[in-house]
Design an enzyme around this catalytic site. Structure first.
Site, PDB file in Angstrom:
ATOM      1  N   GLU A   1       0.797  -1.149   0.046  1.00 57.49           N
ATOM      2  CA  GLU A   1      -0.106   0.071   0.096  1.00 57.49           C
ATOM      3  C   GLU A   1       0.905   1.070   0.079  1.00 57.49           C
ATOM      4  OE1 GLU A   1      -4.115  -0.962   2.311  1.00 57.49           O
ATOM      5  OE2 GLU A   1      -2.448  -0.295   3.615  1.00 57.49           O
ATOM      6  N   CYS A   2       0.610   2.112  -0.992  1.00 59.56           N
ATOM      7  CA  CYS A   2       1.156   3.383  -1.079  1.00 59.56           C
ATOM      8  C   CYS A   2       2.952   3.369  -0.807  1.00 59.56           C
ATOM      9  CB  CYS A   2       0.753   4.345   0.162  1.00 59.56           C
ATOM     10  SG  CYS A   2       1.246   6.030  -0.242  1.00 59.56           S
ATOM     11  N   GLY A   3       3.457   3.780   0.144  1.00 58.26           N
ATOM     12  CA  GLY A   3       5.001   3.364   0.352  1.00 58.26           C
ATOM     13  C   GLY A   3       5.203   1.969  -0.125  1.00 58.26           C
TER      14      GLY A   3
END
Length: 436
Positions: free
Chosen positions: A326-328
């Site tokens: 997720e994201c990073g």
């Protein structure tokens, strides 16, 4: 439900967190069992709440969560003496209505629970005019009760007297007046407050907030404003565990997980094991799924690129079992990441994604998505909600398959949001709930 209050303000940066943390710790020090909550998709504030109260804090989100899930999360307050909800943005601010629960506004949670609002008013640059703002907040929605006001950033005795007289003249009690004090500010970075794990002497700082709130607010009056909640408890999980044994990355580069998801997975019998990519650890080979949350990989690109045990371990894992980021975490699964100084760091290479922080671009907002392919988020056709918040520019997506199709809070399509390759998948948004 126990008595509760919703701590809100007419705008962002008005002092909600100062008052919320101060009240949480002050009541906790007085022997009151406080159950904290956070309106909206913020994943940092709940970690501060947990430090202030000694109890896990849970997000409540009327845009991204079905009403039944919100009620289920409110059940965490069943054994508490007092519930305190920290609001987000302005009291009535949210997105366009998506479903049954609301627009994501703090006011929605006040209306759903029946807990009154404690309004925090930043009165810097105004005095009597603050009464007009307070009065407007009390009358805009008939299903939201503003029970009292705490003034913030009061400059002097004269300033306080003018503002208090005007607000109480409008029939709204003032239960606290906090003087301007730069020492109360918490450290921030580009995604909000610096996470608690990186703040030195955090408990000392929270105690300072509690000391100020206790000395400049009337705690007995504030507690007397709280009313018993009226929402009925349900047992609706945010999402079933995507596996029985899940390896979750957790360290200074991977810090953003929603407490309601982790709690629900554990309650359903899932076993969660932790590994640290920054400590050059890979996922436990005995687990069935590796999950890489968001965080700050852009601040640790060199270490992540050089940690061969982590990278090789994750590649081996992904050859036979699912991996989701997720994201990073999604960025780390990609080919490379350019940091703020313009230096490119080779990432794990399980997806074709390339990201760049050297010229920041804000991506922010709710996302509603329908899955196109299988992943730990669900089967094709499943619908999920989430929230995106990062400053990376996408410079390449590679030839990977699309994972989903998504829209924002205004029902506008969002591109370059997610992808998958084999057993590996990733999204720029943080999952909040599965909605069908």
């Amino acid at each position: 439900m126990p008595p509760g209050l919703v701590i809100a303000a007419p705008r962002s940066s008005g002092g909600k967190t100062t008052v919320a943390l101060g009240l949480m710790r002050a009541f906790q020090r007085g022997g009151v069992a406080v159950q904290p909550f956070k309106n909206g998709p913020d994943y940092i504030d709940p970690a501060f709440h947990a430090r202030a109260c000694g109890r896990a804090s849970f997000n409540l989100d009327s845009w991204a969560m079905p009403a039944g899930l919100i009620s289920s999360l409110l059940a965490h307050a069943s054994d508490a003496d007092l519930a305190l909800v920290e609001g987000s943005m302005g009291l009535f601010d949210g997105g366009a209505r998506r479903g049954e629960a609301g627009i994501g506004a703090t006011a929605d949670i006040a209306a759903l629970t029946g807990w009154p609002v404690l309004l925090v008013l930043d009165v810097s640059g105004q005095a009597q005019s603050a009464a007009a703002i307070a009065l407007g907040c009390t009358t805009l929605r008939a299903d939201v009760v503003v029970a009292g006001v705490v003034l913030n950033r009061v400059a002097s005795d004269r300033h306080q007297q003018l503002a208090v007289s005007a607000i109480e003249g409008a029939g709204i009690p003032v239960v606290g007046c906090i003087r301007r004090n730069d020492d109360l500010a918490l450290a921030e970075r580009h995604l909000g407050l610096v996470p608690p794990g990186e703040v030195t002497q955090l408990d000392t700082q929270i105690d300072l907030l509690a000391d100020v709130v206790a000395s400049q607010c009337d705690l007995p009056k504030i507690r007397a404003l709280a009313q018993a909640g009226r929402a009925s408890a349900t047992n609706e999980p945010a999402m079933p565990p995507p596996a029985q044994r899940i390896a979750i990355a957790q360290d200074a580069a991977f810090v953003f997980t929603y407490p309601h998801l982790m709690s629900a997975w554990r309650a359903a019998g899932a076993e969660l094991t932790i590994f640290s990519p920054l400590a050059d650890q890979g996922p436990d080979p005995s687990t069935e799924l590796a999950w890489l949350p968001g965080g700050y990989p852009e601040l640790h690109g060199g270490r992540l690129a050089g940690n061969a045990v982590f990278q090789e371990g994750l590649r081996r894992f992904a050859s036979t079992r699912p991996v989701h980021g997720e994201c990073g975490g999604y960025m780390v699964l990609g080919q490379g990441l350019v940091d703020a100084a313009g230096i490119r760091h080779a990432m794990v290479g399980l997806l074709g994604l390339e990201t760049d922080f050297s010229k920041r671009k804000l991506h922010l907002g709710y996302r509603a998505a329908r899955l196109l392919g299988p992943s730990p988020l669900g089967s094709p056709g499943a619908r999920v909600t989430g929230h995106e918040f990062h400053y990376a520019r996408v410079t390449a997506m590679g030839n990977d398959e699309p994972l989903l199709e998504a829209v924002d809070a205004s029902s506008q399509p969002v591109s370059d949001l997610a992808s998958r390759r084999g057993l590996v998948s990733g999204t720029f948004f943080h999952l909040i709930a599965r909605t069908e």
